[in-house]
Design a protein around this motif. Structure first.
Motif, PDB file in Angstrom:
ATOM      1  N   PHE A 288     -19.817  62.966 -21.775  1.00 17.55           N
ATOM      2  CA  PHE A 288     -19.162  62.271 -22.890  1.00 17.55           C
ATOM      3  C   PHE A 288     -19.177  63.171 -24.116  1.00 17.55           C
ATOM      4  O   PHE A 288     -20.185  63.832 -24.417  1.00 17.55           O
ATOM      5  CB  PHE A 288     -19.879  60.959 -23.223  1.00 17.55           C
ATOM      6  CG  PHE A 288     -19.299  60.262 -24.427  1.00 17.55           C
ATOM      7  CD1 PHE A 288     -18.184  59.454 -24.297  1.00 17.55           C
ATOM      8  CD2 PHE A 288     -19.862  60.438 -25.687  1.00 17.55           C
ATOM      9  CE1 PHE A 288     -17.634  58.831 -25.411  1.00 17.55           C
ATOM     10  CE2 PHE A 288     -19.316  59.824 -26.805  1.00 17.55           C
ATOM     11  CZ  PHE A 288     -18.191  59.008 -26.663  1.00 17.55           C
ATOM     12  N   THR A 289     -18.045  63.189 -24.840  1.00 27.09           N
ATOM     13  CA  THR A 289     -17.968  63.936 -26.088  1.00 27.09           C
ATOM     14  C   THR A 289     -17.025  63.242 -27.052  1.00 27.09           C
ATOM     15  O   THR A 289     -16.248  62.367 -26.668  1.00 27.09           O
ATOM     16  CB  THR A 289     -17.517  65.388 -25.841  1.00 27.09           C
ATOM     17  OG1 THR A 289     -17.772  66.175 -27.004  1.00 27.09           O
ATOM     18  CG2 THR A 289     -16.035  65.470 -25.489  1.00 27.09           C
ATOM     19  N   MET A 290     -17.102  63.661 -28.327  1.00 28.84           N
ATOM     20  CA  MET A 290     -16.261  63.097 -29.385  1.00 28.84           C
ATOM     21  C   MET A 290     -15.632  64.226 -30.191  1.00 28.84           C
ATOM     22  O   MET A 290     -16.136  65.349 -30.202  1.00 28.84           O
ATOM     23  CB  MET A 290     -17.097  62.195 -30.305  1.00 28.84           C
ATOM     24  CG  MET A 290     -17.730  61.020 -29.596  1.00 28.84           C
ATOM     25  SD  MET A 290     -18.962  60.114 -30.593  1.00 28.84           S
ATOM     26  CE  MET A 290     -17.922  59.415 -31.888  1.00 28.84           C
ATOM     27  N   SER A 291     -14.528  63.902 -30.888  1.00 29.75           N
ATOM     28  CA  SER A 291     -13.848  64.891 -31.732  1.00 29.75           C
ATOM     29  C   SER A 291     -13.251  64.174 -32.934  1.00 29.75           C
ATOM     30  O   SER A 291     -12.354  63.325 -32.782  1.00 29.75           O
ATOM     31  CB  SER A 291     -12.745  65.591 -30.921  1.00 29.75           C
ATOM     32  OG  SER A 291     -12.080  66.566 -31.700  1.00 29.75           O
ATOM     33  N   TYR A 292     -13.748  64.502 -34.141  1.00 28.19           N
ATOM     34  CA  TYR A 292     -13.310  63.822 -35.362  1.00 28.19           C
ATOM     35  C   TYR A 292     -12.876  64.845 -36.408  1.00 28.19           C
ATOM     36  O   TYR A 292     -13.479  65.919 -36.527  1.00 28.19           O
ATOM     37  CB  TYR A 292     -14.418  62.894 -35.880  1.00 28.19           C
ATOM     38  CG  TYR A 292     -14.338  61.553 -35.177  1.00 28.19           C
ATOM     39  CD1 TYR A 292     -13.793  60.452 -35.805  1.00 28.19           C
ATOM     40  CD2 TYR A 292     -14.739  61.432 -33.855  1.00 28.19           C
ATOM     41  CE1 TYR A 292     -13.664  59.239 -35.147  1.00 28.19           C
ATOM     42  CE2 TYR A 292     -14.614  60.232 -33.169  1.00 28.19           C
ATOM     43  CZ  TYR A 292     -14.072  59.134 -33.822  1.00 28.19           C
ATOM     44  OH  TYR A 292     -13.916  57.946 -33.154  1.00 28.19           O
ATOM     45  N   ASP A 293     -11.833  64.493 -37.158  1.00 27.79           N
ATOM     46  CA  ASP A 293     -11.120  65.472 -37.970  1.00 27.79           C
ATOM     47  C   ASP A 293     -11.300  65.288 -39.474  1.00 27.79           C
ATOM     48  O   ASP A 293     -11.549  64.182 -39.955  1.00 27.79           O
ATOM     49  CB  ASP A 293      -9.617  65.385 -37.671  1.00 27.79           C
ATOM     50  CG  ASP A 293      -9.271  65.730 -36.236  1.00 27.79           C
ATOM     51  OD1 ASP A 293     -10.132  66.269 -35.525  1.00 27.79           O
ATOM     52  OD2 ASP A 293      -8.123  65.447 -35.832  1.00 27.79           O
ATOM     53  N   ASP A 294     -11.129  66.392 -40.178  1.00 26.51           N
ATOM     54  CA  ASP A 294     -10.857  66.497 -41.622  1.00 26.51           C
ATOM     55  C   ASP A 294     -12.073  66.704 -42.522  1.00 26.51           C
ATOM     56  O   ASP A 294     -11.902  67.082 -43.680  1.00 26.51           O
ATOM     57  CB  ASP A 294     -10.059  65.301 -42.144  1.00 26.51           C
ATOM     58  CG  ASP A 294      -8.654  65.230 -41.544  1.00 26.51           C
ATOM     59  OD1 ASP A 294      -8.244  66.198 -40.879  1.00 26.51           O
ATOM     60  OD2 ASP A 294      -7.979  64.194 -41.725  1.00 26.51           O
ATOM     61  N   GLY A 295     -13.300  66.467 -42.056  1.00 23.89           N
ATOM     62  CA  GLY A 295     -14.462  66.737 -42.900  1.00 23.89           C
ATOM     63  C   GLY A 295     -14.539  65.829 -44.103  1.00 23.89           C
ATOM     64  O   GLY A 295     -14.550  66.287 -45.255  1.00 23.89           O
ATOM     65  N   VAL A 296     -14.627  64.512 -43.861  1.00 30.47           N
ATOM     66  CA  VAL A 296     -14.582  63.520 -44.937  1.00 30.47           C
ATOM     67  C   VAL A 296     -15.925  62.799 -45.086  1.00 30.47           C
ATOM     68  O   VAL A 296     -16.796  62.888 -44.216  1.00 30.47           O
ATOM     69  CB  VAL A 296     -13.455  62.502 -44.684  1.00 30.47           C
ATOM     70  CG1 VAL A 296     -12.093  63.185 -44.799  1.00 30.47           C
ATOM     71  CG2 VAL A 296     -13.597  61.838 -43.319  1.00 30.47           C
ATOM     72  N   LYS A 297     -16.063  62.071 -46.191  1.00 34.46           N
ATOM     73  CA  LYS A 297     -17.340  61.433 -46.519  1.00 34.46           C
ATOM     74  C   LYS A 297     -17.792  60.447 -45.447  1.00 34.46           C
ATOM     75  O   LYS A 297     -18.994  60.284 -45.215  1.00 34.46           O
ATOM     76  CB  LYS A 297     -17.224  60.719 -47.861  1.00 34.46           C
ATOM     77  CG  LYS A 297     -17.029  61.646 -49.051  1.00 34.46           C
ATOM     78  CD  LYS A 297     -16.853  60.847 -50.340  1.00 34.46           C
ATOM     79  CE  LYS A 297     -16.603  61.746 -51.523  1.00 34.46           C
ATOM     80  NZ  LYS A 297     -16.363  60.951 -52.767  1.00 34.46           N
ATOM     81  N   GLN A 298     -16.855  59.775 -44.810  1.00 35.89           N
ATOM     82  CA  GLN A 298     -17.218  58.796 -43.789  1.00 35.89           C
ATOM     83  C   GLN A 298     -17.902  59.439 -42.589  1.00 35.89           C
ATOM     84  O   GLN A 298     -18.562  58.753 -41.808  1.00 35.89           O
ATOM     85  CB  GLN A 298     -15.980  58.026 -43.335  1.00 35.89           C
ATOM     86  CG  GLN A 298     -15.407  57.074 -44.371  1.00 35.89           C
ATOM     87  CD  GLN A 298     -14.424  57.740 -45.320  1.00 35.89           C
ATOM     88  OE1 GLN A 298     -14.310  58.969 -45.363  1.00 35.89           O
ATOM     89  NE2 GLN A 298     -13.711  56.937 -46.085  1.00 35.89           N
ATOM     90  N   ASP A 299     -17.759  60.757 -42.450  1.00 37.42           N
ATOM     91  CA  ASP A 299     -18.451  61.455 -41.358  1.00 37.42           C
ATOM     92  C   ASP A 299     -19.968  61.318 -41.468  1.00 37.42           C
ATOM     93  O   ASP A 299     -20.674  61.375 -40.455  1.00 37.42           O
ATOM     94  CB  ASP A 299     -18.087  62.946 -41.346  1.00 37.42           C
ATOM     95  CG  ASP A 299     -16.693  63.211 -40.796  1.00 37.42           C
ATOM     96  OD1 ASP A 299     -16.045  62.267 -40.294  1.00 37.42           O
ATOM     97  OD2 ASP A 299     -16.249  64.378 -40.867  1.00 37.42           O
ATOM     98  N   VAL A 300     -20.471  61.163 -42.686  1.00 38.31           N
ATOM     99  CA  VAL A 300     -21.927  61.017 -42.870  1.00 38.31           C
ATOM    100  C   VAL A 300     -22.418  59.794 -42.104  1.00 38.31           C
ATOM    101  O   VAL A 300     -23.404  59.866 -41.345  1.00 38.31           O
ATOM    102  CB  VAL A 300     -22.281  60.904 -44.364  1.00 38.31           C
ATOM    103  CG1 VAL A 300     -23.772  60.623 -44.532  1.00 38.31           C
ATOM    104  CG2 VAL A 300     -21.878  62.172 -45.114  1.00 38.31           C
TER     105      VAL A 300
ATOM    106  N   HIS B  41     -10.433  59.793 -36.696  1.00 35.98           N
ATOM    107  CA  HIS B  41     -10.798  60.187 -38.063  1.00 35.98           C
ATOM    108  C   HIS B  41     -11.740  59.112 -38.580  1.00 35.98           C
ATOM    109  O   HIS B  41     -11.419  57.919 -38.505  1.00 35.98           O
ATOM    110  CB  HIS B  41      -9.568  60.249 -38.974  1.00 35.98           C
ATOM    111  CG  HIS B  41      -8.453  61.099 -38.454  1.00 35.98           C
ATOM    112  ND1 HIS B  41      -7.517  60.618 -37.562  1.00 35.98           N
ATOM    113  CD2 HIS B  41      -8.136  62.394 -38.713  1.00 35.98           C
ATOM    114  CE1 HIS B  41      -6.650  61.581 -37.289  1.00 35.98           C
ATOM    115  NE2 HIS B  41      -6.999  62.674 -37.969  1.00 35.98           N
ATOM    116  N   SER B  42     -12.856  59.497 -39.139  1.00 35.36           N
ATOM    117  CA  SER B  42     -13.824  58.475 -39.550  1.00 35.36           C
ATOM    118  C   SER B  42     -13.348  57.677 -40.752  1.00 35.36           C
ATOM    119  O   SER B  42     -13.788  56.536 -40.953  1.00 35.36           O
ATOM    120  CB  SER B  42     -15.183  59.119 -39.838  1.00 35.36           C
ATOM    121  OG  SER B  42     -15.108  60.027 -40.930  1.00 35.36           O
TER     122      SER B  42
END
Length: 283
Positions: free
Chosen positions: A15-27, A197-198
């Motif tokens: 299992f893996t994940m991939s999330y984009d853009d480097g935004v605050k919600q990533d925290v 995207h988070s």
């Protein structure tokens, strides 16, 4: 004799994940991932980092300092998303190359380590763009196509995910994935690949999206028969399996890589050939 790849420790699921853009919600997303033992890849635009001296409320983007502290120290992968998040199909080839190579160089300078992964801004690519990525040393790049399947990728520069986190079948797919057990050695290993995207979790508060991703993480995490890995870890492992050298009789295998590799033979037995070693098996 059939010989089928298995993931580390002989596992048949990853299992893996991939999330984009480097935004605050990533925290918050990284906190959830850590809580449930999940790993993945975050694709960022180094030309769009918030300035260190800027008001934190002036942009939803993370600063370079925040990016440096958030992802890799918490076991996640950092990857290219294009310097300025430009659609690569709209650019001449020299600008495509700059958008990719400059972002890669910035991230490598920041981390002090190679960066070889990527996700396409807006998910779009063509043959010309793919050739440019190859020239830039990019090993894989994710599109925005959701297959709703669990196949291990073969075309790594046109990488498809299993689904987006808003997919209406998300939990159905999770149940299907977790229930999978190969009926024989010929059945392939499976990969569940989630993307998104988070910031979308905040956009969809009426749908309880933060609750949705946490419920999904709780369901998918913590299983002994699943390998939780970043995108590049899975890529490197699959490449290592592909480099194994078997004799014609399929009784001896050489592993020229620096990675221990597991495989399964007809009859059900699983083997591991250690990095740099030769293994006699199947007799």
């Amino acid at each position: 004799m059939s010989i089928t790849m298995r993931f580390p420790n002989g596992l048949h699921k990853a299992f893996t994940m991939s999330y984009d853009d480097g935004v605050k919600q990533d925290v918050r997303l990284v906190e959830i991932m850590k809580r449930y033992g999940l790993k993945g890849t975050f694709n960022v635009n180094s030309g769009l980092f918030r300035a260190e001296d800027a008001d934190p409320d002036s942009s939803n983007r993370l600063s370079e300092k925040e990016v440096r502290a958030l992802y890799v120290p918490n076991g996640q992968e950092l990857a290219v998303h294009g310097l300025l998040h430009q659609g690569l199909l709209d650019l001449p080839i020299e600008q495509v190359t700059y958008e990719v190579i400059r972002d890669r160089a910035n991230l490598e300078d920041m981390l002090g380590m190679p960066v070889r992964g990527m996700a396409y801004a807006y998910g779009h690519c063509n043959d010309t763009v793919v050739k440019a990525l190859e020239a830039c040393g990019i090993a894989y790049s994710r599109t925005t196509i959701s297959s709703q399947k669990f196949a291990v990728p073969t075309n790594w520069l046109r990488l498809e995910a299993t689904c987006h986190h808003n997919n209406e079948r998300l939990f159905e797919l999770a149940d299907e994935f977790l229930a999978y057990t190969p009926r024989s050695s010929a059945y392939p290993a499976k990969l569940f690949y989630l993307w998104g995207h988070s910031y979308e979790f905040d956009w969809n508060l009426e749908n309880n999206n933060w609750e949705r991703i946490e419920a999904f993480a709780e369901k998918i995490g913590g299983h002994d028969d699943v390998w939780y890995a970043t995108n590049i870890e899975i890529y490197d492992y699959v490449q290592a399996f592909g480099r194994l050298r078997f004799n014609l009789a399929q009784t001896v295998v050489e592993n020229p890589t620096d990675t221990d590799v597991w495989f399964q033979c007809s009859g059900g037995k699983r083997w591991v050939v250690r990095a740099g070693e030769t293994l006699r098996f199947g007799e």
